[in-house]
Design a protein around this motif. Structure first.
Motif, PDB file in Angstrom:
ATOM      1  N   LEU A   5       0.856  -1.161   0.000  1.00  0.00           N
ATOM      2  CA  LEU A   5       0.000   0.000   0.000  1.00  0.00           C
ATOM      3  C   LEU A   5       0.901   1.221   0.000  1.00  0.00           C
ATOM      4  O   LEU A   5       1.940   1.222   0.651  1.00  0.00           O
ATOM      5  CB  LEU A   5      -0.853  -0.018   1.275  1.00  0.00           C
ATOM      6  N   SER A   6       0.560   2.239  -0.762  1.00  0.00           N
ATOM      7  CA  SER A   6       1.408   3.428  -0.844  1.00  0.00           C
ATOM      8  C   SER A   6       1.820   3.886   0.546  1.00  0.00           C
ATOM      9  O   SER A   6       0.999   4.036   1.440  1.00  0.00           O
ATOM     10  CB  SER A   6       0.641   4.557  -1.542  1.00  0.00           C
ATOM     11  N   ARG A  10       2.911   7.406   5.563  1.00  0.00           N
ATOM     12  CA  ARG A  10       2.392   6.334   6.409  1.00  0.00           C
ATOM     13  C   ARG A  10       3.477   5.764   7.318  1.00  0.00           C
ATOM     14  O   ARG A  10       4.650   5.766   6.982  1.00  0.00           O
ATOM     15  CB  ARG A  10       1.804   5.209   5.557  1.00  0.00           C
ATOM     16  N   LYS A  38     -11.814  -2.672   0.846  1.00  0.00           N
ATOM     17  CA  LYS A  38     -11.773  -2.270   2.264  1.00  0.00           C
ATOM     18  C   LYS A  38     -10.340  -2.168   2.797  1.00  0.00           C
ATOM     19  O   LYS A  38     -10.133  -2.054   3.999  1.00  0.00           O
ATOM     20  CB  LYS A  38     -12.551  -3.286   3.106  1.00  0.00           C
ATOM     21  N   ARG A  39      -9.360  -2.169   1.899  1.00  0.00           N
ATOM     22  CA  ARG A  39      -7.964  -2.204   2.344  1.00  0.00           C
ATOM     23  C   ARG A  39      -7.595  -0.978   3.196  1.00  0.00           C
ATOM     24  O   ARG A  39      -6.923  -1.105   4.229  1.00  0.00           O
ATOM     25  CB  ARG A  39      -7.059  -2.292   1.118  1.00  0.00           C
ATOM     26  N   GLN A  40      -8.022   0.195   2.788  1.00  0.00           N
ATOM     27  CA  GLN A  40      -7.708   1.400   3.549  1.00  0.00           C
ATOM     28  C   GLN A  40      -8.350   1.353   4.935  1.00  0.00           C
ATOM     29  O   GLN A  40      -7.737   1.747   5.936  1.00  0.00           O
ATOM     30  CB  GLN A  40      -8.207   2.644   2.791  1.00  0.00           C
ATOM     31  N   TYR A  43      -6.390  -1.094   7.089  1.00  0.00           N
ATOM     32  CA  TYR A  43      -5.120  -0.477   7.475  1.00  0.00           C
ATOM     33  C   TYR A  43      -5.327   0.495   8.636  1.00  0.00           C
ATOM     34  O   TYR A  43      -4.615   0.454   9.644  1.00  0.00           O
ATOM     35  CB  TYR A  43      -4.513   0.257   6.271  1.00  0.00           C
ATOM     36  N   GLY A  44      -6.326   1.376   8.494  1.00  0.00           N
ATOM     37  CA  GLY A  44      -6.553   2.382   9.526  1.00  0.00           C
ATOM     38  C   GLY A  44      -6.902   1.791  10.879  1.00  0.00           C
ATOM     39  O   GLY A  44      -6.450   2.284  11.921  1.00  0.00           O
TER      40      GLY A  44
END
Length: 282
Positions: A5-6, A10, A38-40, A43-44
């Motif tokens: 993920l970029s 981060r 739903k990856r973001q 991650y959060g």
């Protein structure tokens, strides 16, 4: 190491392998099917756990989740289960409860109601059910019990407390607001559900994909905006299990986008907007 993920701005890298491992773990532990989109969100939510545990990589974190001797598996599930809720969400179901179910049960000659709120989150749904029942004077001497279950232990603890910001109950009708006690001193601005409401509700932790200790029958099962997170075979399995715990004439109430899962259930027939009734025994 796989694609990530970029990482611009981060703290942590999340590789495709990390994300797919998370998806498999969540599916295995809860049955919830997290889509690639739903990856973001994932991650959060999980980076909070990495910070709390002073870990630097998702690989190290997931090893801890998978460790049978560690306690992180519960926090992993609690972090990823969705808890969007409000009092009297999808109000038409509470109108059905008041205007159809209660008269139907009365006609049966009983003074007893058993209701299950499956996937109850912080308790807004079971408290909305309790408020509906408590607002009906004819039920004042009835035996009323609401089972409220969720996989997330933290939201269940909130539910048992029954504490709300005053602005969250301000829109309730006066007779319903009167069922809360207002906080004073350091609790100013808060209100707690009164004994009458809290005594109706039993909060229990339950994974819907595991064994269910209750045998029913229930008059109503609320399972709204829960099965949407499962794959199609699991949705169908859950709807069949729910319907088996309803008495004939009892209702299964689903979320606005979940009706197709119940449309083909052999024991159920449509009975209004996202409401399904168990067919009478032959």
């Amino acid at each position: 190491m796989g694609p990530v993920l970029s990482t611009a701005g981060r703290e942590f890298e999340m590789t495709d392998a990390d994300f797919n491992r998370i998806r498999r773990l969540l599916k295995d532990r809860s049955g919830i099917d997290v889509g690639a989109g739903k990856r973001q969100l994932v991650y959060g939510r999980l980076t909070r756990r990495l910070r709390a545990l002073n870990l630097r990589t998702f690989n190290d974190y997931l090893a801890l989740v998978e460790d049978a001797n560690a306690d992180e598996a519960r926090s992993f599930l609690n972090s990823l289960t969705t808890n969007v809720t409000e009092l009297f969400r999808e109000e038409h179901h509470f109108e059905l409860l008041r205007e159809r179910l209660v008269p139907e049960v009365t006609a049966l000659g009983t003074r007893r109601l058993r209701i299950w709120s499956a996937g109850c989150s912080v308790g807004d749904e079971p408290y909305s059910i309790a408020l509906t029942l408590a607002s009906l004077p004819e039920l004042s001497t009835w035996d009323l019990k609401i089972l409220a279950t969720d996989i997330d232990s933290e939201v269940l603890a909130q539910g048992r407390e029954g504490v709300y910001q005053m602005d969250r109950i301000a829109k309730l009708k006066p007779n319903m607001r009167a069922l809360f006690s207002r906080g004073v001193g350091s609790k100013t601005g808060l209100a707690r559900a009164g004994d009458r409401l809290r005594e109706m509700i039993t909060f229990k932790q339950l994974n819907l994909l595991q064994d269910w200790p209750m045998s029913g029958p229930f008059d109503v099962i609320f399972c709204r905006n829960v099965i949407i997170y499962f794959d199609a075979p699991t949705k169908e399995q859950l709807v069949r299990r729910f319907s088996s715990l309803l008495r004939p004439g009892g209702y299964l109430l689903l979320g606005h986008s979940e009706s197709p899962a119940a449309a083909s259930a052999p024991l159920l027939e449509s009975s209004g907007r996202t409401a399904f009734v168990r067919k009478a025994s032959r």
